[in-house]
Enzyme design. Structure first.
Site, PDB file in Angstrom:
ATOM      1  N   GLY A 254      22.132   6.134  -6.827  1.00 54.16           N
ATOM      2  CA  GLY A 254      21.728   4.630  -7.335  1.00 54.16           C
ATOM      3  C   GLY A 254      20.832   4.168  -6.150  1.00 54.16           C
ATOM      4  O   GLY A 254      21.200   4.600  -4.826  1.00 54.16           O
TER       5      GLY A 254
ATOM      6  N   CYS B 191      27.171   5.751   0.827  1.00 53.88           N
ATOM      7  CA  CYS B 191      26.047   5.142   0.424  1.00 53.88           C
ATOM      8  C   CYS B 191      24.817   5.589   1.225  1.00 53.88           C
ATOM      9  O   CYS B 191      25.029   6.102   2.630  1.00 53.88           O
ATOM     10  CB  CYS B 191      26.110   3.606   0.958  1.00 53.88           C
ATOM     11  SG  CYS B 191      24.848   2.594   0.986  1.00 53.88           S
ATOM     12  N   LEU B 192      23.890   5.913   0.854  1.00 49.82           N
ATOM     13  CA  LEU B 192      22.432   6.384   1.677  1.00 49.82           C
ATOM     14  C   LEU B 192      22.258   5.434   2.717  1.00 49.82           C
ATOM     15  O   LEU B 192      21.723   6.116   3.803  1.00 49.82           O
ATOM     16  CB  LEU B 192      21.346   6.551   0.620  1.00 49.82           C
ATOM     17  CG  LEU B 192      21.536   7.383  -0.510  1.00 49.82           C
ATOM     18  CD1 LEU B 192      20.206   7.377  -1.401  1.00 49.82           C
ATOM     19  CD2 LEU B 192      21.499   8.855  -0.105  1.00 49.82           C
TER      20      LEU B 192
ATOM     21  N   HIS C 297      28.003  -1.144  -7.006  1.00 50.03           N
ATOM     22  CA  HIS C 297      27.808  -1.078  -5.667  1.00 50.03           C
ATOM     23  C   HIS C 297      26.094  -1.506  -5.458  1.00 50.03           C
ATOM     24  O   HIS C 297      25.926  -1.937  -4.283  1.00 50.03           O
ATOM     25  CB  HIS C 297      27.790   0.477  -5.339  1.00 50.03           C
ATOM     26  CG  HIS C 297      27.373   1.072  -4.356  1.00 50.03           C
ATOM     27  ND1 HIS C 297      28.169   1.633  -3.139  1.00 50.03           N
ATOM     28  CD2 HIS C 297      26.051   1.210  -3.595  1.00 50.03           C
ATOM     29  CE1 HIS C 297      27.572   2.092  -2.184  1.00 50.03           C
ATOM     30  NE2 HIS C 297      26.288   1.494  -2.286  1.00 50.03           N
ATOM     31  N   GLU C 298      25.186  -1.236  -6.288  1.00 51.69           N
ATOM     32  CA  GLU C 298      23.889  -1.676  -6.204  1.00 51.69           C
ATOM     33  C   GLU C 298      23.844  -3.231  -6.204  1.00 51.69           C
ATOM     34  O   GLU C 298      22.948  -3.610  -5.328  1.00 51.69           O
ATOM     35  CB  GLU C 298      22.980  -0.788  -7.218  1.00 51.69           C
ATOM     36  CG  GLU C 298      22.944   0.575  -7.100  1.00 51.69           C
ATOM     37  CD  GLU C 298      23.089   1.391  -5.695  1.00 51.69           C
ATOM     38  OE1 GLU C 298      22.294   0.816  -4.974  1.00 51.69           O
ATOM     39  OE2 GLU C 298      23.624   2.389  -5.590  1.00 51.69           O
TER      40      GLU C 298
ATOM     41  N   HIS D  34      24.291  -4.448  -2.716  1.00 52.52           N
ATOM     42  CA  HIS D  34      23.375  -4.654  -1.922  1.00 52.52           C
ATOM     43  C   HIS D  34      22.451  -5.733  -2.172  1.00 52.52           C
ATOM     44  O   HIS D  34      21.928  -5.973  -1.117  1.00 52.52           O
ATOM     45  CB  HIS D  34      22.613  -3.147  -2.165  1.00 52.52           C
ATOM     46  CG  HIS D  34      23.033  -2.046  -1.709  1.00 52.52           C
ATOM     47  ND1 HIS D  34      23.001  -2.030  -0.337  1.00 52.52           N
ATOM     48  CD2 HIS D  34      23.425  -0.766  -2.301  1.00 52.52           C
ATOM     49  CE1 HIS D  34      23.534  -0.638  -0.001  1.00 52.52           C
ATOM     50  NE2 HIS D  34      23.739   0.153  -1.066  1.00 52.52           N
TER      51      HIS D  34
HETATM   52 ZN    ZN Z   1      24.423   1.979  -1.245  1.00 45.11          ZN
END
Ligand code: ZN
Length: 152
Positions: free
Chosen positions: A46, A88-89, A130-131, A134
């Site tokens: 995501g 997480c990226l 999670h998204e 953000h």
């Molecule tokens: Zn993330």
């Protein structure tokens, strides 16, 4: 195809609260397309707007089932609890153990501007939560019970 640079913690943009999208115009559709390309190129499940420097409430999610693109996503109902490891990226090399709702109901807009409402469970529910975090400037280490630097 445009792959964006993913912002890495502690970039301040990642801590800002994103603004709702008022008008789904060509610019927003272009952002969605770039987010999609960036997510797949980085092998993520995501991606949220702030991760590519766009402080707008837009997420793309694909935990291997199918692509979901949600504008102004909002969790309207949660049920149960699940816990598991998350990465997480924007927080490379770290993993955290987190508790999330097991089942959620989400509403928002699709790229055509139509209202959508969907139910998600398990991994999909986890990725969406999670998204959406953000979009509120929250990264997983803020919620993790413990953080590790390996994936176990
Ligand atoms: Zn993330």
């Amino acid at each position: 195809m445009s792959v964006y640079k993913i912002l890495i913690d502690p970039d301040p943009v990642l801590r800002q609260k994103s603004l709702p999208v008022k008008n789904i115009n060509a610019g927003i559709l272009r952002v969605l397309e770039n987010m999609r390309d960036t997510m797949y190129a980085a092998d993520g499940l995501g991606l949220a707007g702030p991760q590519i420097g766009i402080s707008k409430r837009i997420i793309v999610v694909d935990p291997g089932e199918n692509l979901l693109e949600i504008i102004n996503p909002e969790i309207i109902d949660c049920e149960g609890e699940q816990s598991g490891s998350e990465g997480c990226l924007s927080v490379p090399g770290k993993f955290g153990w987190l508790k999330r709702a097991q089942k959620i109901r989400v509403k928002g807009l699709n790229p055509k501007g139509e209202s959508i409402e969907l139910e998600a469970t398990d991994l999909l529910a986890r990725v969406i939560q999670h998204e959406i975090d953000h979009l509120d400037g929250v990264l997983f280490p803020n919620k993790a019970i413990r953080i590790r630097t390996d994936s176990k």
